[in-house]
Design an enzyme around this catalytic site. Structure first.
Site, PDB file in Angstrom:
ATOM      1  N   LYS A 114      13.170  16.361   2.669  1.00 57.61           N
ATOM      2  CA  LYS A 114      12.205  16.160   1.626  1.00 57.61           C
ATOM      3  C   LYS A 114      12.292  17.523   0.484  1.00 57.61           C
ATOM      4  O   LYS A 114      12.259  17.336  -0.629  1.00 57.61           O
ATOM      5  CB  LYS A 114      10.969  15.702   1.735  1.00 57.61           C
ATOM      6  CG  LYS A 114      10.851  14.411   2.617  1.00 57.61           C
ATOM      7  CD  LYS A 114       9.710  13.558   2.165  1.00 57.61           C
ATOM      8  CE  LYS A 114       9.967  12.118   2.691  1.00 57.61           C
ATOM      9  NZ  LYS A 114       8.570  11.159   2.607  1.00 57.61           N
ATOM     10  N   LYS A 196      18.730   6.617   6.340  1.00 55.71           N
ATOM     11  CA  LYS A 196      17.613   5.282   6.585  1.00 55.71           C
ATOM     12  C   LYS A 196      17.517   4.681   5.164  1.00 55.71           C
ATOM     13  O   LYS A 196      17.370   5.502   4.114  1.00 55.71           O
ATOM     14  CB  LYS A 196      16.208   6.190   7.102  1.00 55.71           C
ATOM     15  CG  LYS A 196      14.944   5.420   6.934  1.00 55.71           C
ATOM     16  CD  LYS A 196      13.951   6.535   7.318  1.00 55.71           C
ATOM     17  CE  LYS A 196      13.039   6.791   6.239  1.00 55.71           C
ATOM     18  NZ  LYS A 196      11.524   6.660   6.138  1.00 55.71           N
ATOM     19  N   LYS A 199      11.840   4.020   0.350  1.00 57.65           N
ATOM     20  CA  LYS A 199      11.541   3.318  -1.028  1.00 57.65           C
ATOM     21  C   LYS A 199      11.603   4.404  -2.307  1.00 57.65           C
ATOM     22  O   LYS A 199      11.815   3.840  -3.131  1.00 57.65           O
ATOM     23  CB  LYS A 199       9.937   2.948  -0.846  1.00 57.65           C
ATOM     24  CG  LYS A 199       8.972   3.878  -0.588  1.00 57.65           C
ATOM     25  CD  LYS A 199       7.708   3.333  -0.525  1.00 57.65           C
ATOM     26  CE  LYS A 199       6.955   3.488   0.923  1.00 57.65           C
ATOM     27  NZ  LYS A 199       6.995   4.862   1.340  1.00 57.65           N
TER      28      LYS A 199
HETATM   29  N1  AQP Z   1      14.180   2.221   6.926  1.00 57.78           N
HETATM   30  C1  AQP Z   1      13.288   2.244   8.006  1.00 57.78           C
HETATM   31  N2  AQP Z   1      13.471   1.609   9.260  1.00 57.78           N
HETATM   32  C2  AQP Z   1      12.259   1.502  10.023  1.00 57.78           C
HETATM   33  N3  AQP Z   1      11.258   1.913   9.901  1.00 57.78           N
HETATM   34  C3  AQP Z   1      10.963   2.271   8.832  1.00 57.78           C
HETATM   35  N4  AQP Z   1       9.737   3.187   8.057  1.00 57.78           N
HETATM   36  C4  AQP Z   1       9.974   3.354   6.867  1.00 57.78           C
HETATM   37  N5  AQP Z   1      11.392   3.299   6.682  1.00 57.78           N
HETATM   38  C5  AQP Z   1      11.983   2.925   7.724  1.00 57.78           C
HETATM   39  C6  AQP Z   1       8.622   3.045   8.943  1.00 57.78           C
HETATM   40  O1  AQP Z   1       7.598   2.541   8.136  1.00 57.78           O
HETATM   41  C7  AQP Z   1       6.397   3.386   8.382  1.00 57.78           C
HETATM   42  C8  AQP Z   1       5.855   3.391   6.745  1.00 57.78           C
HETATM   43  O2  AQP Z   1       6.645   4.527   6.378  1.00 57.78           O
HETATM   44  P1  AQP Z   1       6.051   5.123   4.930  1.00 57.78           P
HETATM   45  O3  AQP Z   1       6.619   4.145   3.959  1.00 57.78           O
HETATM   46  O4  AQP Z   1       4.896   5.652   4.989  1.00 57.78           O
HETATM   47  O5  AQP Z   1       6.986   6.472   4.872  1.00 57.78           O
HETATM   48  P2  AQP Z   1       8.564   6.685   5.048  1.00 57.78           P
HETATM   49  O6  AQP Z   1       8.887   6.696   6.494  1.00 57.78           O
HETATM   50  O7  AQP Z   1       8.595   8.124   4.453  1.00 57.78           O
HETATM   51  O8  AQP Z   1       9.121   5.679   4.192  1.00 57.78           O
HETATM   52  P3  AQP Z   1      10.144   5.724   2.928  1.00 57.78           P
HETATM   53  O9  AQP Z   1      10.550   4.474   2.373  1.00 57.78           O
HETATM   54  O10 AQP Z   1      11.172   6.562   3.331  1.00 57.78           O
HETATM   55  O11 AQP Z   1       9.182   6.431   2.149  1.00 57.78           O
HETATM   56  P4  AQP Z   1       9.559   7.905   0.975  1.00 57.78           P
HETATM   57  O12 AQP Z   1      10.660   7.354   0.462  1.00 57.78           O
HETATM   58  O13 AQP Z   1       8.294   8.067   0.196  1.00 57.78           O
HETATM   59  O14 AQP Z   1       9.503   8.881   1.686  1.00 57.78           O
HETATM   60  C9  AQP Z   1       6.499   4.531   9.094  1.00 57.78           C
HETATM   61  O15 AQP Z   1       6.204   3.900  10.432  1.00 57.78           O
HETATM   62  C10 AQP Z   1       8.159   4.617   9.167  1.00 57.78           C
HETATM   63  O16 AQP Z   1       8.508   4.935  10.460  1.00 57.78           O
END
Ligand code: AQP
Length: 334
Positions: A114, A196, A199
């Site tokens: 990040k 991965k 969003k």
């Molecule tokens: N691609 C993924 N595959 C499996 N699990 C996922 N999770 C997120 N993306 C995937 C799981 O969803 C939960 C919530 O995640 P989050 O939205 O709080 O944060 P994150 O992991 O940081 O998701 P993003 O989409 O990657 O967010 P940004 O882009 O804002 O950093 C968690 O349990 C995560 O493991």
């Protein structure tokens, strides 16, 4: 009194949830609500580590909570709330910061990723994010934390912090276990299946499927998904694009990976992509209808938010009080 084992998990309100968070996390959360006392939180405080537009953050937070309910989390069976409505998260995070070593935080791969993406805003919150996450979990004495694969390292740190604290002050915290699903723990991008699906990865829109994409957008995105050149539908590490499509299909239909491979056997990549896209559209349809209905019902959503905050506050205060007493804060006047 609810004596079931406790589950905590959260989702950031940084955008509309993706198919990745649905398959990797939220759908599993819903399966656990009968056997566990579950708290599911929109972690709006975590979202502050990246600059947010205030109106958008408020809006995404409400949308995330509506998605929770639409995806099968019944507010009567579990606690759904906003992290910022429960001040104990921030209070415990400060204390746990004093029990976390800089060397440990330096090893967190999510911080490195990040920071690379936000070079002009590498703030202290981004660095201590895993400590706030540990506070989120330990505050409720959670036994189990259902997360995607990307959160495994943070969970390990949370366990280390809990054990360190307990060694000094006695058994204050339950040491939680991660629950990482066997299939779907890491849904990859459709355009970049080596990374991965996230969003916030918005430069290439076709890379992610958002829960609010239209049916035709979803089909279009799957039709353009990156595959490989050998035209063999098989789950294998050297075939990340095909493996990701098979994983998504398996999660969307409830089939196993071998069953999914067998289903597409003899077909071409075009048919695979179309088949997966259609399976995702069919899976999302009922959820989306419920979501639309909920977003139109402000009074109901407000009541879910208020009751969730009250329940979470009451639970969190028990642990926080024990922690304050253990570490030697002066007794609070009543
Ligand atoms: N691609 C993924 N595959 C499996 N699990 C996922 N999770 C997120 N993306 C995937 C799981 O969803 C939960 C919530 O995640 P989050 O939205 O709080 O944060 P994150 O992991 O940081 O998701 P993003 O989409 O990657 O967010 P940004 O882009 O804002 O950093 C968690 O349990 C995560 O493991």
């Amino acid at each position: 009194m609810n004596t079931k084992p406790i589950i905590f998990s959260g989702l950031q309100a940084t955008g509309i949830p993706t198919l990745g968070s649905l398959l990797g996390a939220i759908r599993n959360w819903a399966r656990l609500t009968t056997d566990y006392n579950c708290l599911y939180c929109v972690v709006d405080m975590h979202s502050m580590t990246i600059r947010q537009d205030p109106a958008a953050l408020r809006n995404y937070s409400r949308m995330a909570l509506a998605w929770f309910v639409a995806l099968g989390l019944d507010p009567k069976e579990c606690t759904l709330y906003f992290q910022s409505h429960v001040p104990a998260h921030a209070e415990l995070a400060w204390i746990l910061n004093c029990f976390t070593y800089v060397g440990e935080l330096n090893r967190m791969t999510q911080f490195k990723d990040k920071s690379a993406k936000n070079e002009d805003n590498i703030n202290a919150g981004l660095y201590t994010y895993p400590v706030l996450q540990a506070a989120d979990i330990l505050l409720y004495q959670a036994n189990l934390v259902p997360v995607g694969e990307d959160q495994r390292q943070h969970l390990e740190l949370c366990r280390d912090i809990a054990m360190r604290f307990n060694k000094i002050y006695g058994d204050i915290f339950t040491v939680p276990e991660a629950y990482i699903p066997p299939v779907g723990a890491k849904i990859m991008g459709l355009q970049n299946p080596e990374k991965k699906m996230s969003k916030s990865e918005t430069e290439n829109e076709g890379n992610l499927v958002s829960l609010s994409d239209t049916d035709s957008d979803i089909i279009k995105k799957f039709k353009r998904a990156v595959t490989d050149s050998d035209n063999e539908i098989r789950f294998a590490p050297e075939k990340p694009g095909i493996s990701n499509l098979l994983t998504i299909y398996a999660c969307a239909t409830g089939k196993t990976i071998p069953e999914s491979e067998a289903y597409f056997s003899g077909m071409g990549y075009g048919q695979l992509k179309m088949g997966v896209g259609e399976a995702v559209v069919a899976m999302l349809k009922p959820y989306r209808d419920t979501y639309d209905r909920l977003m139109a019902d402000n009074a109901y959503l407000d009541s879910v938010i208020t009751q969730g905050a009250q329940k979470a506050r009451a639970m969190s205060e028990v642990t926080l009080k024990n922690v304050k007493q253990a570490i030697g804060y002066p007794m609070q006047p009543e």
